[in-house]
Scaffold this active site. Sequence first.
Site, mmCIF file in Angstrom:
data_model
loop_
_atom_site.group_PDB
_atom_site.id
_atom_site.type_symbol
_atom_site.label_atom_id
_atom_site.label_comp_id
_atom_site.label_asym_id
_atom_site.label_seq_id
_atom_site.Cartn_x
_atom_site.Cartn_y
_atom_site.Cartn_z
ATOM 1 C CB CYS A 88 -15.018 -9.818 79.941
ATOM 2 S SG CYS A 88 -14.100 -9.631 81.466
ATOM 3 C CD GLU A 89 -7.635 -11.020 79.261
ATOM 4 O OE1 GLU A 89 -6.761 -10.631 80.048
ATOM 5 O OE2 GLU A 89 -7.398 -11.259 78.062
ATOM 6 C CG HIS A 90 -10.634 -9.814 83.705
ATOM 7 N ND1 HIS A 90 -10.709 -8.477 83.378
ATOM 8 C CD2 HIS A 90 -9.314 -10.130 83.588
ATOM 9 C CE1 HIS A 90 -9.515 -7.998 83.094
ATOM 10 N NE2 HIS A 90 -8.652 -8.985 83.211
ATOM 11 C CG HIS A 91 -15.954 -11.449 85.150
ATOM 12 N ND1 HIS A 91 -15.406 -10.193 84.955
ATOM 13 C CD2 HIS A 91 -15.912 -11.680 86.482
ATOM 14 C CE1 HIS A 91 -15.057 -9.675 86.120
ATOM 15 N NE2 HIS A 91 -15.355 -10.553 87.064
ATOM 16 C CD GLN A 129 -14.004 -0.497 75.932
ATOM 17 O OE1 GLN A 129 -14.929 -1.037 76.517
ATOM 18 N NE2 GLN A 129 -13.976 0.805 75.702
ATOM 19 C CG HIS A 157 -17.235 -3.909 79.689
ATOM 20 N ND1 HIS A 157 -16.099 -4.624 79.377
ATOM 21 C CD2 HIS A 157 -17.116 -2.716 79.047
ATOM 22 C CE1 HIS A 157 -15.320 -3.886 78.591
ATOM 23 N NE2 HIS A 157 -15.920 -2.737 78.380
ATOM 24 C CB CYS A 159 -18.049 -8.592 83.694
ATOM 25 S SG CYS A 159 -17.015 -7.336 82.944
#
Length: 195
Positions: A88-91, A129, A157, A159
């Site tokens: 995940c690019e956010h976490h 995703q 996920h 996250c």
Amino acid sequence: MAGMKDYVNSAVSRNREQIEHHVKEILKLVGEDVEREGLLETPARVTRMYEEIFAGYEVDPREVLGVTFDEQHEELVIVKDIVYYSQCEHHMAPFFGKVHIGYIPSGKIAGLSKLARLVEAVSRRLQVQERITTQIADIMQEVLKPQGVMVVVEGEHLCMCARGVKKPGSKTVTSAVRGVFSDSALRSEFLSLLK
């Protein structure tokens, strides 16, 4: 993993010393004793892992489809249950699941293993995703020029499961539809064959 094991992220390889240093610093900042036996090799292990899990940056996903074959098959082709792992690019937390690809050729087909390689090339990088789903569909449409493509991606996920709302077992499903798959009967046929 088949298809991507030949690739490593060369930027990680070039920057190995810096990455190891920063991993060590992060360990210190979260309160760990970096001299503890179990952590002595962790910065090097993390760096080697990054070479592998971010190998998708080394590959042009369009080229992964490779050689196409002239074939006048114009019926539904499905490759389902292609397992993927991404970050995940956010976490920077893992997410993983299965990709299902269906397409109706219009004179060109790809080797079936190439579809799995495409999934690997797109997912082995920082991602979301929704983008994985769209990129697979768009690349299939661009390279093979089929009558239509449909991609369904299921993901779990970490996250969302292991932090934040902490809902383990929850799955996210995304889809992308191109060309003749806008016809609801064809979409229904594809979805029914996934079961």
